[in-house]
Design a protein around this motif. Structure first.
Motif, mmCIF file in Angstrom:
data_model
loop_
_atom_site.group_PDB
_atom_site.id
_atom_site.type_symbol
_atom_site.label_atom_id
_atom_site.label_comp_id
_atom_site.label_asym_id
_atom_site.label_seq_id
_atom_site.Cartn_x
_atom_site.Cartn_y
_atom_site.Cartn_z
ATOM 1 N N SER A 100 -16.914 9.696 10.691
ATOM 2 C CA SER A 100 -15.653 9.467 11.391
ATOM 3 C C SER A 100 -15.547 9.594 12.917
ATOM 4 N N LEU A 101 -16.276 10.959 13.278
ATOM 5 C CA LEU A 101 -16.250 11.412 14.701
ATOM 6 C C LEU A 101 -17.287 10.695 15.533
ATOM 7 N N CYS A 102 -18.403 10.368 14.898
ATOM 8 C CA CYS A 102 -19.290 9.504 15.643
ATOM 9 C C CYS A 102 -18.686 8.214 15.766
ATOM 10 N N ILE A 103 -17.828 7.558 14.900
ATOM 11 C CA ILE A 103 -17.298 6.294 15.284
ATOM 12 C C ILE A 103 -16.627 6.349 16.449
ATOM 13 N N VAL A 104 -15.585 7.406 16.430
ATOM 14 C CA VAL A 104 -14.803 7.244 17.657
ATOM 15 C C VAL A 104 -15.351 7.767 18.959
ATOM 16 N N VAL A 105 -16.589 8.628 18.934
ATOM 17 C CA VAL A 105 -17.201 8.795 20.013
ATOM 18 C C VAL A 105 -17.986 7.466 20.185
ATOM 19 N N GLY A 106 -18.682 6.835 19.524
ATOM 20 C CA GLY A 106 -19.363 5.536 20.024
ATOM 21 C C GLY A 106 -18.342 4.561 20.404
ATOM 22 N N LEU A 107 -17.223 4.507 20.142
ATOM 23 C CA LEU A 107 -16.189 3.473 20.445
ATOM 24 C C LEU A 107 -15.859 3.827 22.027
ATOM 25 N N ILE A 108 -15.776 5.355 22.306
ATOM 26 C CA ILE A 108 -15.437 5.576 23.665
ATOM 27 C C ILE A 108 -16.533 5.408 24.457
ATOM 28 N N TRP A 109 -17.827 5.792 24.167
ATOM 29 C CA TRP A 109 -19.092 5.583 24.632
ATOM 30 C C TRP A 109 -19.340 3.942 25.134
ATOM 31 N N ASP A 110 -18.885 3.207 24.089
ATOM 32 C CA ASP A 110 -19.041 1.632 24.086
ATOM 33 C C ASP A 110 -18.119 1.164 25.181
ATOM 34 N N ILE A 111 -16.873 1.478 25.346
ATOM 35 C CA ILE A 111 -16.226 1.066 26.355
ATOM 36 C C ILE A 111 -16.643 1.441 27.706
ATOM 37 N N HIS A 134 -23.652 0.966 20.215
ATOM 38 C CA HIS A 134 -23.318 0.114 18.947
ATOM 39 C C HIS A 134 -24.280 0.837 17.897
ATOM 40 N N VAL A 135 -25.272 1.126 18.336
ATOM 41 C CA VAL A 135 -26.254 1.753 17.143
ATOM 42 C C VAL A 135 -25.572 2.825 16.566
ATOM 43 N N LEU A 136 -25.012 3.724 17.325
ATOM 44 C CA LEU A 136 -24.274 5.114 16.743
ATOM 45 C C LEU A 136 -23.273 4.705 15.801
ATOM 46 N N GLU A 137 -22.444 3.790 16.138
ATOM 47 C CA GLU A 137 -21.259 3.260 15.263
ATOM 48 C C GLU A 137 -21.808 2.748 13.964
ATOM 49 N N GLN A 138 -22.997 1.769 14.095
ATOM 50 C CA GLN A 138 -23.289 1.244 12.907
ATOM 51 C C GLN A 138 -24.152 2.157 11.945
ATOM 52 N N ILE A 139 -24.776 3.251 12.668
ATOM 53 C CA ILE A 139 -25.493 4.118 11.753
ATOM 54 C C ILE A 139 -24.278 4.952 10.905
ATOM 55 N N ALA A 140 -23.335 5.354 11.677
ATOM 56 C CA ALA A 140 -22.337 6.013 11.099
ATOM 57 C C ALA A 140 -21.538 5.327 10.029
ATOM 58 N N ALA A 141 -21.619 3.994 10.184
ATOM 59 C CA ALA A 141 -21.019 3.207 9.056
ATOM 60 C C ALA A 141 -21.911 3.089 7.919
ATOM 61 N N ILE A 142 -23.056 2.984 8.319
ATOM 62 C CA ILE A 142 -24.194 2.713 7.041
ATOM 63 C C ILE A 142 -24.079 4.134 6.286
ATOM 64 N N VAL A 143 -24.277 5.095 7.125
ATOM 65 C CA VAL A 143 -24.234 6.376 6.254
ATOM 66 C C VAL A 143 -23.122 6.827 5.517
ATOM 67 N N THR A 144 -21.909 6.331 6.029
ATOM 68 C CA THR A 144 -20.738 6.684 5.189
ATOM 69 C C THR A 144 -20.859 5.535 3.883
ATOM 70 N N GLY A 145 -21.092 4.511 4.176
ATOM 71 C CA GLY A 145 -21.225 3.505 3.002
ATOM 72 C C GLY A 145 -22.139 4.038 1.906
ATOM 73 N N LEU A 146 -23.295 4.444 2.215
ATOM 74 C CA LEU A 146 -24.485 4.852 1.227
ATOM 75 C C LEU A 146 -24.096 6.071 0.832
ATOM 76 N N MET A 184 -17.246 -3.032 9.128
ATOM 77 C CA MET A 184 -18.063 -2.688 10.422
ATOM 78 C C MET A 184 -19.087 -3.566 10.685
ATOM 79 N N ILE A 185 -20.007 -3.446 9.375
ATOM 80 C CA ILE A 185 -21.264 -4.418 9.404
ATOM 81 C C ILE A 185 -20.953 -5.932 9.841
ATOM 82 N N ALA A 186 -19.981 -6.475 8.912
ATOM 83 C CA ALA A 186 -19.697 -7.768 9.043
ATOM 84 C C ALA A 186 -19.336 -8.106 10.405
ATOM 85 N N SER A 187 -18.743 -7.320 11.291
ATOM 86 C CA SER A 187 -18.237 -7.502 12.659
ATOM 87 C C SER A 187 -19.235 -7.727 13.557
#
Length: 399
Positions: free
Chosen positions: A33-44, A60-72, A116-119
């Motif tokens: 969750s922290l990686c996602i918000v950091v990735g979003l700020i970084w992405d902007i 983008h890679v950081l956000e998607q990896i964080a999502a995949i790790v969470t889902g798995l 997230m992955i679908a987006s």
């Protein structure tokens, strides 16, 4: 027998029986969750500094990896609980499709991962069809944001469940996990409303107070209502501010070269986000009102929460904006007021207030400003009522 009727000793035993399963999942989801918000700020910042050169950028890679790790991770826990969990594990989980079982927070995180992955392909197609660089608010970005927020809510629910089950010394540990999850969620919401409520230039217009009333009051009220420690919303707000200030000071240390025309402002380093809003002050007001008014319904408490939150935002940020824009602080690298996007024509307007309602004579239109603040109070009241209702639900989560 329901979990709520367990004795403290039994509850502690049951919590210990899940010590191998839930804590690692909670830690993994909070970190993701922290990686996602950091990735979003970084992405902007990447969009503002480089432009959108490809989908496969680092944020983008950081956000998607964080999502995949969470889902798995959550998927593993669901499968383990379903096929190899003990009777106590299955009893303290939530069923789905009449067969699969897992913690409630894990199900929310799984949904967020899917969104997230679908987006990703949706966002790639959108940029190809409508342009490489767009605003934060767009259909694919909203699908992405919904998935991000779902993962952060899921992590917060996992923390709340562990927090509510814990006894003894574990309660303090999970209280801080809940604070961290709440702070990440607040920062996520604050980042989403960046275009309307981030810079001091926006703090003298009604739209700033309306945006913060809608987006932030609900989260802070929920955290305040569900927290078991002292000043839960204020502590979470400090976490949110810390995340943004670290990113604001860290990103300019890295070089960046614009790659998308037109380039009006030839920058050489990453453009940072704005200095964080002073969220701790409205959060303290919410804590004082939500937890201090006893014996009244949520609806009765919502009015003082809504009015008090907007007034606190108004008093703190109105004068804070004056201090930043009208003193030498505006040139300080700490507040990054002189650092702008590569496609921005920088001029004196960067130290002016935007969208301030004015009369024909050019003075502040007090009536229009008062009407906007009143509107913000109505939204904050509704948002606070929803937040306290959600917080009451969070305070009862055990699974």
């Amino acid at each position: 027998m329901t979990v709520s009727t367990l004795t403290p000793a039994t509850a502690q035993t049951r919590t210990a029986s899940r010590a191998v399963e839930v804590p690692w999942l909670l830690g993994a989801t909070l970190f993701a969750s922290l990686c996602i918000v950091v990735g979003l700020i970084w992405d902007i910042s990447w969009h503002r500094s480089v432009g959108r050169d490809t989908f496969w950028t680092y944020p983008h890679v950081l956000e998607q990896i964080a999502a995949i790790v969470t889902g798995l991770g959550c998927g593993f826990v669901v499968l383990r609980t379903t096929f190899a969990g003990s009777a106590a594990d299955r009893e303290s989980s939530v069923g789905y499709w009449h067969y699969f079982r897992g913690p409630l927070g894990a199900w929310i995180c799984i949904w967020g991962t899917i969104a997230m992955i679908a987006s990703a392909p949706f966002d790639d197609w959108w940029h190809s069809a409508y342009g490489l660089d767009v605003k934060i608010i767009s259909p694919p970005h909203m699908v992405l944001a919904s998935g991000m927020i779902a993962i952060q809510i899921g992590a917060l629910v996992l923390a709340a469940a562990a927090h509510n089950r814990a006894v003894g010394d574990d309660a303090r540990k999970y209280d801080w996990a809940f604070t961290l999850g709440g702070g990440i969620l607040i920062e996520m919401l604050a980042t989403i409303i960046t275009e309307d409520a981030s810079r001091p230039n926006q703090m003298h217009r009604p739209a700033f107070y309306i945006a913060t009333a809608i987006a932030l009051t609900v989260a802070m009220a929920a955290i305040s209502r569900a927290g078991r420690g002292r000043w839960p919303a204020a502590r979470a707000a400090l976490v949110a501010m810390a995340i943004q200030v670290v990113m604001a000071w860290l990103l300019p240390l890295f070089p960046a070269t614009p790659m998308l025309a037109p380039i009006y402002n030839p920058i050489t380093h990453m453009v940072p986000p704005a200095f964080p809003l002073l969220l701790v002050f409205p959060a303290m007001t919410i804590d004082w009102l939500v937890r201090g008014i006893k014996g009244r319904s949520i609806m009765a408490r919502a009015i003082p929460v809504g009015v008090g939150t907007v007034l606190t935002f108004l008093v703190t940020h109105w004068f804070w904006a004056d201090l930043l824009l009208n003193t030498q602080l505006r040139y300080s690298p700490i507040f990054a007021l002189t650092q702008w996007d590569y496609n921005t024509v920088v001029g004196p307007w960067i130290f002016e207030f935007w969208g301030v309602p004015k009369t024909a004579a050019g003075a502040l239109d007090g009536a229009a400003m008062a009407a906007g603040i009143a509107q913000a109070m109505v939204y904050a009241t509704i948002s606070g009522m929803l937040g306290m209702w959600l917080g009451r639900g969070l305070s009862r989560v055990r699974r």
